[in-house]
Write a protein that holds these residues in place. Structure first.
Motif, PDB file in Angstrom:
ATOM      1  N   GLN A  21      54.686  56.277   5.499  1.00 52.16           N
ATOM      2  CA  GLN A  21      55.726  55.922   5.222  1.00 52.16           C
ATOM      3  C   GLN A  21      56.585  56.547   6.617  1.00 52.16           C
ATOM      4  O   GLN A  21      57.587  56.062   6.253  1.00 52.16           O
ATOM      5  CB  GLN A  21      55.480  57.132   4.245  1.00 52.16           C
ATOM      6  CG  GLN A  21      57.138  58.069   3.888  1.00 52.16           C
ATOM      7  CD  GLN A  21      57.715  57.079   3.235  1.00 52.16           C
ATOM      8  OE1 GLN A  21      57.186  56.811   1.923  1.00 52.16           O
ATOM      9  NE2 GLN A  21      58.932  56.953   2.428  1.00 52.16           N
ATOM     10  N   GLU A  22      56.242  57.240   7.585  1.00 50.76           N
ATOM     11  CA  GLU A  22      56.824  56.619   8.571  1.00 50.76           C
ATOM     12  C   GLU A  22      57.188  55.458   9.204  1.00 50.76           C
ATOM     13  O   GLU A  22      58.275  55.456   9.697  1.00 50.76           O
ATOM     14  CB  GLU A  22      56.078  58.184   9.534  1.00 50.76           C
ATOM     15  CG  GLU A  22      56.294  59.622   9.128  1.00 50.76           C
ATOM     16  CD  GLU A  22      55.546  59.920   9.944  1.00 50.76           C
ATOM     17  OE1 GLU A  22      55.325  61.109  10.359  1.00 50.76           O
ATOM     18  OE2 GLU A  22      54.699  60.241  10.584  1.00 50.76           O
ATOM     19  N   MET A  23      56.017  55.369   9.046  1.00 56.09           N
ATOM     20  CA  MET A  23      56.536  53.722   9.402  1.00 56.09           C
ATOM     21  C   MET A  23      57.784  52.451   9.009  1.00 56.09           C
ATOM     22  O   MET A  23      58.299  51.928   9.809  1.00 56.09           O
ATOM     23  CB  MET A  23      54.425  52.621   9.298  1.00 56.09           C
ATOM     24  CG  MET A  23      54.056  53.187  11.142  1.00 56.09           C
ATOM     25  SD  MET A  23      52.300  52.318  10.808  1.00 56.09           S
ATOM     26  CE  MET A  23      51.285  53.540   9.676  1.00 56.09           C
ATOM     27  N   SER A  24      57.686  52.831   7.384  1.00 59.25           N
ATOM     28  CA  SER A  24      58.184  51.944   6.720  1.00 59.25           C
ATOM     29  C   SER A  24      60.246  52.484   7.224  1.00 59.25           C
ATOM     30  O   SER A  24      60.924  51.897   7.503  1.00 59.25           O
ATOM     31  CB  SER A  24      58.186  52.180   5.273  1.00 59.25           C
ATOM     32  OG  SER A  24      59.051  51.851   4.429  1.00 59.25           O
ATOM     33  N   GLU A  25      59.859  53.685   7.533  1.00 61.00           N
ATOM     34  CA  GLU A  25      60.942  54.563   7.600  1.00 61.00           C
ATOM     35  C   GLU A  25      61.838  54.100   8.636  1.00 61.00           C
ATOM     36  O   GLU A  25      62.832  54.242   9.153  1.00 61.00           O
ATOM     37  CB  GLU A  25      61.277  56.029   7.345  1.00 61.00           C
ATOM     38  CG  GLU A  25      60.615  57.042   6.283  1.00 61.00           C
ATOM     39  CD  GLU A  25      60.758  57.853   6.027  1.00 61.00           C
ATOM     40  OE1 GLU A  25      60.785  58.826   7.098  1.00 61.00           O
ATOM     41  OE2 GLU A  25      60.567  58.914   5.411  1.00 61.00           O
ATOM     42  N   ALA A  26      60.977  54.102   9.801  1.00 60.98           N
ATOM     43  CA  ALA A  26      61.326  53.325  10.890  1.00 60.98           C
ATOM     44  C   ALA A  26      61.043  52.267  11.414  1.00 60.98           C
ATOM     45  O   ALA A  26      62.496  51.698  12.227  1.00 60.98           O
ATOM     46  CB  ALA A  26      59.410  53.663  12.499  1.00 60.98           C
ATOM     47  N   ARG A  27      61.476  51.346  10.611  1.00 58.77           N
ATOM     48  CA  ARG A  27      61.324  49.915  10.003  1.00 58.77           C
ATOM     49  C   ARG A  27      60.854  49.057  10.935  1.00 58.77           C
ATOM     50  O   ARG A  27      60.852  48.188  11.410  1.00 58.77           O
ATOM     51  CB  ARG A  27      62.798  49.673  10.171  1.00 58.77           C
ATOM     52  CG  ARG A  27      63.799  50.233   8.858  1.00 58.77           C
ATOM     53  CD  ARG A  27      64.624  49.225   9.321  1.00 58.77           C
ATOM     54  NE  ARG A  27      65.901  49.929   8.291  1.00 58.77           N
ATOM     55  CZ  ARG A  27      67.039  50.327   7.734  1.00 58.77           C
ATOM     56  NH1 ARG A  27      67.282  48.630   8.506  1.00 58.77           N
ATOM     57  NH2 ARG A  27      67.258  50.498   6.409  1.00 58.77           N
ATOM     58  N   LEU A  28      59.059  49.701  10.876  1.00 56.67           N
ATOM     59  CA  LEU A  28      58.526  48.560  11.900  1.00 56.67           C
ATOM     60  C   LEU A  28      58.176  47.727  11.175  1.00 56.67           C
ATOM     61  O   LEU A  28      58.036  47.154   9.952  1.00 56.67           O
ATOM     62  CB  LEU A  28      57.249  49.815  12.461  1.00 56.67           C
ATOM     63  CG  LEU A  28      57.341  51.099  13.498  1.00 56.67           C
ATOM     64  CD1 LEU A  28      55.768  52.106  13.687  1.00 56.67           C
ATOM     65  CD2 LEU A  28      58.031  49.930  14.780  1.00 56.67           C
ATOM     66  N   PRO A  29      58.448  46.282  12.110  1.00 58.93           N
ATOM     67  CA  PRO A  29      57.172  45.013  11.282  1.00 58.93           C
ATOM     68  C   PRO A  29      56.138  45.613  11.340  1.00 58.93           C
ATOM     69  O   PRO A  29      55.426  46.221  11.939  1.00 58.93           O
ATOM     70  CB  PRO A  29      58.019  44.074  12.338  1.00 58.93           C
ATOM     71  CG  PRO A  29      59.197  44.618  13.526  1.00 58.93           C
ATOM     72  CD  PRO A  29      58.623  45.931  12.986  1.00 58.93           C
ATOM     73  N   ILE A  30      55.560  44.590  10.409  1.00 60.94           N
ATOM     74  CA  ILE A  30      54.502  45.246  10.104  1.00 60.94           C
ATOM     75  C   ILE A  30      53.774  44.365  10.944  1.00 60.94           C
ATOM     76  O   ILE A  30      52.016  44.704  10.918  1.00 60.94           O
ATOM     77  CB  ILE A  30      54.023  43.628   8.965  1.00 60.94           C
ATOM     78  CG1 ILE A  30      55.065  43.473   7.608  1.00 60.94           C
ATOM     79  CG2 ILE A  30      52.638  43.484   8.118  1.00 60.94           C
ATOM     80  CD1 ILE A  30      54.429  45.060   7.060  1.00 60.94           C
ATOM     81  N   CYS A  36      48.665  52.214  16.727  1.00 62.48           N
ATOM     82  CA  CYS A  36      49.604  52.929  18.369  1.00 62.48           C
ATOM     83  C   CYS A  36      50.858  52.359  17.896  1.00 62.48           C
ATOM     84  O   CYS A  36      52.165  52.849  18.740  1.00 62.48           O
ATOM     85  CB  CYS A  36      49.805  51.671  20.027  1.00 62.48           C
ATOM     86  SG  CYS A  36      48.217  51.452  20.825  1.00 62.48           S
ATOM     87  N   ALA A  37      51.878  53.082  16.904  1.00 57.22           N
ATOM     88  CA  ALA A  37      52.792  52.738  15.874  1.00 57.22           C
ATOM     89  C   ALA A  37      53.039  54.066  16.286  1.00 57.22           C
ATOM     90  O   ALA A  37      54.211  53.971  16.015  1.00 57.22           O
ATOM     91  CB  ALA A  37      52.173  52.908  14.510  1.00 57.22           C
ATOM     92  N   HIS A  38      51.997  55.403  16.482  1.00 55.01           N
ATOM     93  CA  HIS A  38      52.553  56.598  16.567  1.00 55.01           C
ATOM     94  C   HIS A  38      54.024  56.632  17.967  1.00 55.01           C
ATOM     95  O   HIS A  38      54.406  57.747  18.297  1.00 55.01           O
ATOM     96  CB  HIS A  38      51.944  58.242  16.534  1.00 55.01           C
ATOM     97  CG  HIS A  38      50.187  57.810  17.357  1.00 55.01           C
ATOM     98  ND1 HIS A  38      49.944  56.893  17.773  1.00 55.01           N
ATOM     99  CD2 HIS A  38      50.708  59.026  18.432  1.00 55.01           C
ATOM    100  CE1 HIS A  38      49.494  56.825  19.129  1.00 55.01           C
ATOM    101  NE2 HIS A  38      49.472  57.951  19.267  1.00 55.01           N
ATOM    102  N   LEU A  39      53.579  55.600  18.937  1.00 55.51           N
ATOM    103  CA  LEU A  39      54.234  55.978  19.847  1.00 55.51           C
ATOM    104  C   LEU A  39      55.514  54.933  20.580  1.00 55.51           C
ATOM    105  O   LEU A  39      56.013  54.596  20.674  1.00 55.51           O
ATOM    106  CB  LEU A  39      53.356  55.288  21.180  1.00 55.51           C
ATOM    107  CG  LEU A  39      51.935  56.048  21.041  1.00 55.51           C
ATOM    108  CD1 LEU A  39      51.138  55.630  22.350  1.00 55.51           C
ATOM    109  CD2 LEU A  39      52.488  57.662  21.694  1.00 55.51           C
ATOM    110  N   LEU A  40      54.891  53.841  19.240  1.00 56.65           N
ATOM    111  CA  LEU A  40      56.606  52.956  19.274  1.00 56.65           C
ATOM    112  C   LEU A  40      57.916  53.306  18.336  1.00 56.65           C
ATOM    113  O   LEU A  40      58.468  52.965  18.962  1.00 56.65           O
ATOM    114  CB  LEU A  40      55.759  51.940  19.212  1.00 56.65           C
ATOM    115  CG  LEU A  40      56.582  50.550  18.101  1.00 56.65           C
ATOM    116  CD1 LEU A  40      57.356  49.923  20.072  1.00 56.65           C
ATOM    117  CD2 LEU A  40      56.171  49.539  17.388  1.00 56.65           C
TER     118      LEU A  40
END
Length: 92
Positions: A21-30, A36-40
């Motif tokens: 959910q957090e990655m989706s809200e941050a609009r991170l590409p797949i 390491c997404a929590h740092l990106l």
């Protein structure tokens, strides 16, 4: 520990502290939704706030790059381990 979790930990893809959910809200590409997404996420927020100036957000960038490098080293070590188990035979 489920089978999926054990496979992920064996390959070096353990769960991140960032949820889907957090990655989706941050609009991170797949392709960037890894361990390491929590740092990106904070790095991208900092980049946007500082208008992508290269000398800004250095700590966040170095932390993210270090995480990526450590994950790469884990993958290489795992591949070397798998090759050693197969007596050096390549998979391709």
């Amino acid at each position: 520990m489920s089978i999926t979790e054990s496979v992920k930990s064996a390959v070096g893809l353990a769960e991140t502290s960032a949820t889907r959910q957090e990655m989706s809200e941050a609009r991170l590409p797949i392709q960037y939704r890894d361990s390491c997404a929590h740092l990106l996420i904070p790095l991208n927020r900092c980049r946007q706030a500082e208008y992508y100036l290269p000398w800004k957000c250095e700590n966040e960038r170095h932390t993210y790059e270090k995480c990526q490098y450590d994950e790469f080293k884990k993958r290489v070590a795992k591949m070397d381990e798998l090759r050693a188990a197969k007596d050096g035979a390549r998979s391709n």
